[in-house]
Design an enzyme around this catalytic site. Structure first.
Site, mmCIF file in Angstrom:
data_model
loop_
_atom_site.group_PDB
_atom_site.id
_atom_site.type_symbol
_atom_site.label_atom_id
_atom_site.label_comp_id
_atom_site.label_asym_id
_atom_site.label_seq_id
_atom_site.Cartn_x
_atom_site.Cartn_y
_atom_site.Cartn_z
ATOM 1 C CB CYS A 111 58.798 -168.180 77.023
ATOM 2 S SG CYS A 111 59.985 -166.974 76.420
ATOM 3 C CB CYS A 122 68.815 -157.017 69.455
ATOM 4 S SG CYS A 122 70.061 -158.294 69.712
ATOM 5 C CB CYS A 346 59.036 -162.953 70.182
ATOM 6 S SG CYS A 346 58.577 -164.639 69.974
HETATM 7 N N1 SAH Z 1 68.829 -163.166 73.802
HETATM 8 C C1 SAH Z 1 68.377 -164.405 73.242
HETATM 9 C C2 SAH Z 1 67.082 -164.834 73.846
HETATM 10 C C3 SAH Z 1 65.892 -163.958 73.461
HETATM 11 S S1 SAH Z 1 64.865 -164.964 72.514
HETATM 12 C C4 SAH Z 1 68.332 -164.286 71.734
HETATM 13 O O1 SAH Z 1 68.581 -163.201 71.235
HETATM 14 O O2 SAH Z 1 68.113 -165.270 71.053
HETATM 15 C C5 SAH Z 1 63.680 -163.961 71.903
HETATM 16 C C6 SAH Z 1 63.553 -164.051 70.394
HETATM 17 O O3 SAH Z 1 62.647 -163.028 70.010
HETATM 18 C C7 SAH Z 1 64.863 -163.743 69.713
HETATM 19 O O4 SAH Z 1 64.997 -164.417 68.506
HETATM 20 C C8 SAH Z 1 64.715 -162.271 69.473
HETATM 21 O O5 SAH Z 1 65.576 -161.800 68.489
HETATM 22 C C9 SAH Z 1 63.255 -162.176 69.081
HETATM 23 N N2 SAH Z 1 62.723 -160.830 69.218
HETATM 24 C C10 SAH Z 1 63.232 -159.821 69.927
HETATM 25 N N3 SAH Z 1 62.484 -158.718 69.795
HETATM 26 C C11 SAH Z 1 61.453 -159.046 68.995
HETATM 27 C C12 SAH Z 1 60.316 -158.339 68.523
HETATM 28 N N4 SAH Z 1 60.093 -157.077 68.879
HETATM 29 N N5 SAH Z 1 59.458 -158.991 67.737
HETATM 30 C C13 SAH Z 1 59.655 -160.292 67.423
HETATM 31 N N6 SAH Z 1 60.710 -161.005 67.850
HETATM 32 C C14 SAH Z 1 61.603 -160.400 68.626
#
Ligand code: SAH
Length: 372
Positions: A111, A122, A346
């Site tokens: 990753c 977000c 994540c």
């Molecule tokens: N910016 C891109 C790449 C990040 S991917 C995107 O938004 O897709 C990382 C993934 O983990 C995304 O789906 C994101 O929304 C999710 N994510 C972010 N914060 C998280 C959290 N605290 N717990 C679980 N998933 C999360």
């Protein structure tokens, strides 16, 4: 590698094949030497020009003078009890970004990050709290995969790499760094590069609709989309870019992407937030949006971080949600949380970021800067 200052040399990890051929020509050698160079770089993960013995000595000397193969410097590496590893990599004297390796019996997923921080704000993401500093260069993006392959070696089976899958799910919004990300994707999938099949490279986006259309024309990789809510009202709150590109437009772009690329399906990521987006009504609304389309839902149990107001949905709520989706004909899986003991799960990647954005999405202003 010679003693000339690094800044004067070209980092070959940032060059796609045509650019490398042009560079090789500029050094007075035949363009086909670029293939040999790539073979050392990407098949053998060799970073020392002097070791590339089938290249002429003079050419190797010129390369050492003018070029380098430089990966991001490792600040720290942590290993989780479950085998997950997380590296903190240097972006400059003060800042750093993260990369995570997740081993599984049948594959090894790396990753990687695309930016130092993120500007998309977000609500449930720890990277967002850090703010945004800069885009990673193509060499820094490719360098992550190169470094991981060098550090991890092969899987044990002859000719097999530890890294079999690459996901752009680390820090940053990859489509906001389009110009540097696309060449990296080409190097990942080029058969003379890392030679990863197109289904083993996944770009995850929060939903930059115009860039999804552009990406469809540029390079063939799997797409994952951070959906997280079935309606605009809730998604506006959780994923503020939705105020610019609402769900209907986002889904249209997704189906267009698959048509253009003959792709099989899009993965929609859905973080499970207790009492926020995890009721059966939300599941049914998702079914309405996705049923009959080539879509898979990937439910991600929320990973908490300091200062967050959200909580993870209970295992029972996640199970019920998943069963509701499946019962109504939508494919859904639950992402297993890995590496949370080292904050490698994540949304937990924080790195070290000095925020340079004056305005961020979510602070009313929607003027996120996106590279052409
Ligand atoms: N910016 C891109 C790449 C990040 S991917 C995107 O938004 O897709 C990382 C993934 O983990 C995304 O789906 C994101 O929304 C999710 N994510 C972010 N914060 C998280 C959290 N605290 N717990 C679980 N998933 C999360």
């Amino acid at each position: 590698m010679s003693d000339a200052p690094a800044t004067e040399r070209v980092n070959l990890l940032g060059l796609e094949r045509p650019a490398l051929e042009a560079f090789v020509r500029e050094l007075g050698s035949e363009p086909f030497r670029a293939r040999q160079l790539w073979s050392w770089m990407y098949k053998r993960i060799e970073g020392r020009f002097e070791a590339m013995t089938d290249l002429a000595k003079v050419f190797r000397a010129r390369l050492a003078e003018r070029a380098e193969i430089r990966v991001p410097e490792v600040v720290t590496m942590q290993a989780s009890a479950d085998g997950t590893r997380k590296w903190l990599l240097r972006a400059d004297a003060k800042q750093a970004f993260e990369m995570v390796f997740i081993p599984e019996p049948d594959r090894g997923t790396l990753c990687i990050s695309s930016q130092v921080g993120c500007a998309l704000d977000c609500a449930f993401c720890s990277t967002a709290q850090q703010g945004f500093n800069r885009n990673l260069t193509t060499a820094e993006i490719v360098g992550q995969v190169w470094l991981a392959n060098r550090e991890l070696g092969t899987s044990g089976k002859p000719g097999e790499r530890a890294v079999t899958n690459v996901v752009l799910m680390g820090m940053g919004e990859p489509l906001a760094n389009f110009r540097n990300v696309v060449p990296a994707l080409r190097i990942f999938t080029d058969d003379l590069g890392f030679d990863l099949s197109r289904r083993r490279v996944t770009l995850s986006t929060s939903g930059l609709v115009p860039q999804i259309y552009k990406l469809a024309q540029e390079v063939n990789v799997a797409l994952a989309v951070s959906l997280h809510a079935p309606d605009d009202e809730l998604r506006n709150e959780l994923v503020p870019i939705n105020r610019v590109h609402p769900i209907r437009e986002l889904l249209e772009a997704c189906w267009h992407y698959l048509d253009e690329q003959n792709g099989r399906s899009i993965t929609f990521e859905y973080v499970m937030l207790d009492g926020v987006n995890d009721t059966l009504a939300h599941a049914r609304a998702l079914v309405k949006l996705l049923k009959g389309h080539p879509a898979k839902l990937n439910l991600i149990p929320f990973n908490p971080f300091p200062g967050t107001k959200y909580r993870r949905s209970s295992p029972e709520a996640i199970q019920r949600f998943r069963d509701e989706l499946i019962g109504r004909g939508v494919i859904a899986t639950v992402r297993r949380t890995r590496g949370d003991d080292i904050d490698a799960a994540c949304g937990q990647l924080a790195g070290r970021v000095i925020n340079r954005t004056t305005v961020r999405l979510g602070n009313k202003n929607l003027g996120v800067t996106v590279q052409p």
